[in-house]
Design a protein around this motif. Structure first.
Motif, short mmCIF file in Angstrom:
data_model
loop_
_atom_site.label_atom_id
_atom_site.label_comp_id
_atom_site.label_asym_id
_atom_site.label_seq_id
_atom_site.Cartn_x
_atom_site.Cartn_y
_atom_site.Cartn_z
N MET A 182 -7.38 -1.13 7.94
CA MET A 182 -7.15 0.24 8.38
C MET A 182 -5.68 0.64 8.29
N ILE A 183 -4.78 -0.23 8.73
CA ILE A 183 -3.36 0.12 8.68
C ILE A 183 -2.88 0.16 7.24
N GLY A 184 -3.40 -0.75 6.39
CA GLY A 184 -3.08 -0.70 4.97
C GLY A 184 -3.58 0.57 4.32
N THR A 185 -4.78 1.01 4.69
CA THR A 185 -5.33 2.26 4.16
C THR A 185 -4.50 3.46 4.62
N PHE A 186 -4.07 3.42 5.87
CA PHE A 186 -3.22 4.50 6.40
C PHE A 186 -1.90 4.57 5.64
N ALA A 187 -1.28 3.41 5.38
CA ALA A 187 -0.03 3.38 4.63
C ALA A 187 -0.25 3.87 3.19
N PHE A 188 -1.38 3.50 2.61
CA PHE A 188 -1.73 3.95 1.26
C PHE A 188 -1.84 5.48 1.23
N LYS A 209 -5.69 1.41 -7.78
CA LYS A 209 -4.52 1.08 -6.97
C LYS A 209 -4.94 0.65 -5.55
N TYR A 210 -5.94 1.33 -5.01
CA TYR A 210 -6.39 0.95 -3.66
C TYR A 210 -7.06 -0.42 -3.67
N ILE A 211 -7.91 -0.68 -4.65
CA ILE A 211 -8.58 -1.98 -4.74
C ILE A 211 -7.54 -3.09 -4.92
N GLY A 219 0.81 -1.22 0.00
CA GLY A 219 0.00 0.00 0.00
C GLY A 219 0.84 1.26 0.00
N ALA A 220 1.96 1.23 0.72
CA ALA A 220 2.81 2.41 0.80
C ALA A 220 3.53 2.68 -0.52
N GLY A 221 3.80 1.62 -1.28
CA GLY A 221 4.61 1.79 -2.48
C GLY A 221 3.84 1.83 -3.78
N ILE A 222 2.58 1.45 -3.78
CA ILE A 222 1.86 1.31 -5.04
C ILE A 222 1.65 2.66 -5.74
N VAL A 223 1.56 3.75 -4.99
CA VAL A 223 1.47 5.09 -5.57
C VAL A 223 2.84 5.76 -5.54
N ALA A 224 3.52 5.65 -4.41
CA ALA A 224 4.81 6.34 -4.25
C ALA A 224 5.82 5.88 -5.28
N SER A 225 5.81 4.59 -5.66
CA SER A 225 6.78 4.08 -6.62
C SER A 225 6.59 4.71 -8.00
N GLU A 226 5.36 5.08 -8.32
CA GLU A 226 5.12 5.73 -9.61
C GLU A 226 5.84 7.07 -9.68
N LEU A 234 -10.28 10.51 1.90
CA LEU A 234 -10.50 11.89 1.45
C LEU A 234 -9.16 12.60 1.25
N ILE A 235 -8.25 12.43 2.20
CA ILE A 235 -6.92 13.04 2.08
C ILE A 235 -6.18 12.49 0.86
N SER A 236 -6.28 11.16 0.67
CA SER A 236 -5.59 10.52 -0.46
C SER A 236 -6.11 11.05 -1.79
N TYR A 237 -7.43 11.07 -1.97
CA TYR A 237 -8.01 11.51 -3.24
C TYR A 237 -7.77 13.00 -3.49
N TRP A 238 -7.90 13.81 -2.46
CA TRP A 238 -7.70 15.25 -2.62
C TRP A 238 -6.26 15.54 -3.02
N THR A 239 -5.31 14.89 -2.35
CA THR A 239 -3.90 15.12 -2.64
C THR A 239 -3.54 14.64 -4.04
N PHE A 240 -4.01 13.47 -4.42
CA PHE A 240 -3.66 12.89 -5.71
C PHE A 240 -4.26 13.69 -6.87
N SER A 241 -5.47 14.19 -6.67
CA SER A 241 -6.14 14.92 -7.73
C SER A 241 -5.60 16.33 -7.92
N LYS A 242 -5.03 16.91 -6.86
CA LYS A 242 -4.52 18.28 -6.94
C LYS A 242 -3.03 18.37 -7.22
N ARG A 243 -2.33 17.23 -7.14
CA ARG A 243 -0.86 17.30 -7.26
C ARG A 243 -0.44 17.62 -8.68
N ASP A 244 0.54 18.50 -8.79
CA ASP A 244 1.10 18.88 -10.08
C ASP A 244 2.26 17.95 -10.39
#
Length: 313
Positions: free
Chosen positions: A217-223, A153-155, A123-130, A300-310
């Protein structure tokens, strides 16, 4: 969405690290069964029989029921334990031995902490590695909305957790059958009015499903951390730290009202069926509500951050 999930799943299993985690999980479970068997074969015979143990369990449950500070869930648990102990003694119904397939399967949910650990890594690496590999630009140039990409990625992360949970359950059952075989005894449950014989397989599956709340929950937090900070090492480190320290903080905060709203007070849903409740006056419904609120905040934090990131720079 299915094609996105399929793509993420293929990317996940194309990594050597994923296969190493799967092999490592099986090796650890095999070693655990082997060590348990070795301890059993080298240990002296127990001084007390199962009848004496059940008498002690009965006395302990009755003592707990006299405690005015226990909560409703604990009271139901100890009433059931007392009734089961009385039934075993009255009907000569021997419990499962620890070194048996049945008891190992029943205790198998405790090994799901390994699944949580591996889910944190994924979960921690599936987005960060990109971001670290520079493939995020190519991924976002596709005519697919960002929220769909993040959802896939979350699913994928949760499907990984579910697969490893099934692998854990199956491995424990297989290795226990090889090392211990099917033992004698009866599995009894208290249905609120009487003691009846139940299915230890159904009980094991229920406890495993409840244990997955912590993984979820811990996997979601790491994600979330991996998505926000784009650093898998930071997300893994913080998540694993909280995984081991978070529960200890429950005991430090148990005198304060705020502990009822603390995440790790509620991640172990098996507490409502095992009697081990650091905070006696919480309920299953309250735990589910608190977990849902935390889940929504993390997502909410994950989606907001990912959608707004440049990512053009």
């Amino acid at each position: 969405m299915l094609k996105l999930i399929q793509n993420e799943w293929m990317k996940l299993w194309s990594k050597k690290a994923t296969w190493i985690m799967a092999i490592l999980l099986i090796v650890i479970l095999l070693a655990n069964a082997g060590i348990t068997k070795w301890i059993e074969s080298t240990s002296p015979a127990p001084e007390m029989g199962w009848q004496e143990m059940e008498e002690m369990n009965l006395m302990s449950a009755q003592d707990q029921l006299q405690n005015p500070d226990i909560g409703p869930a604990q009271q139901d648990y100890y009433e059931g334990q007392a009734a089961i102990a009385e039934y075993r003694l009255a009907n000569d119904a021997e419990p499962f031995k620890v070194e048996s397939l049945q008891q190992q399967v029943l205790d198998g949910h405790m090994m799901l902490s390994l699944v949580t650990l591996f889910t944190v890594i994924v979960g921690a690496g599936i987005v960060a590695s990109e971001f670290s590999q520079g493939t995020i630009k190519m991924l976002l140039t596709r005519p697919v909305k960002r929220w769909k990409i993040l959802t896939s990625k979350y699913i994928t992360t949760m499907l990984f957790a579910l697969l490893f949970a099934v692998l854990t359950f199956a491995s424990i059952a297989l290795f226990s059958w090889i090392f211990f075989g099917v033992g004698d005894g009866a599995f009894l449950v208290w249905n609120g009015s009487e003691v009846v014989e139940g299915s230890y397989w159904a009980e094991a599956l229920k406890l495993s499903a409840l244990s997955l709340a912590s993984t979820w929950m811990i996997g979601t937090f790491a994600f979330m951390l991996g998505t926000v900070f784009r650093s898998s090492s930071l997300a893994i480190g913080v998540s694993i730290f909280l995984m081991f320290v978070g529960v200890q903080l429950v005991f430090l905060l148990q005198r304060f009202e705020i502990v009822k709203y603390y995440l790790f007070t509620h991640t172990d849903l098996t507490q409502f069926y095992t009697g081990f409740m650091p905070i006696p006056d919480i309920t299953m419904a309250m735990s589910l509500i608190v977990l849902t609120v935390y889940f929504l905040i993390f997502m909410l934090i994950s989606y907001w951050t990912f959608s707004k990131r440049d990512v053009t720079a």
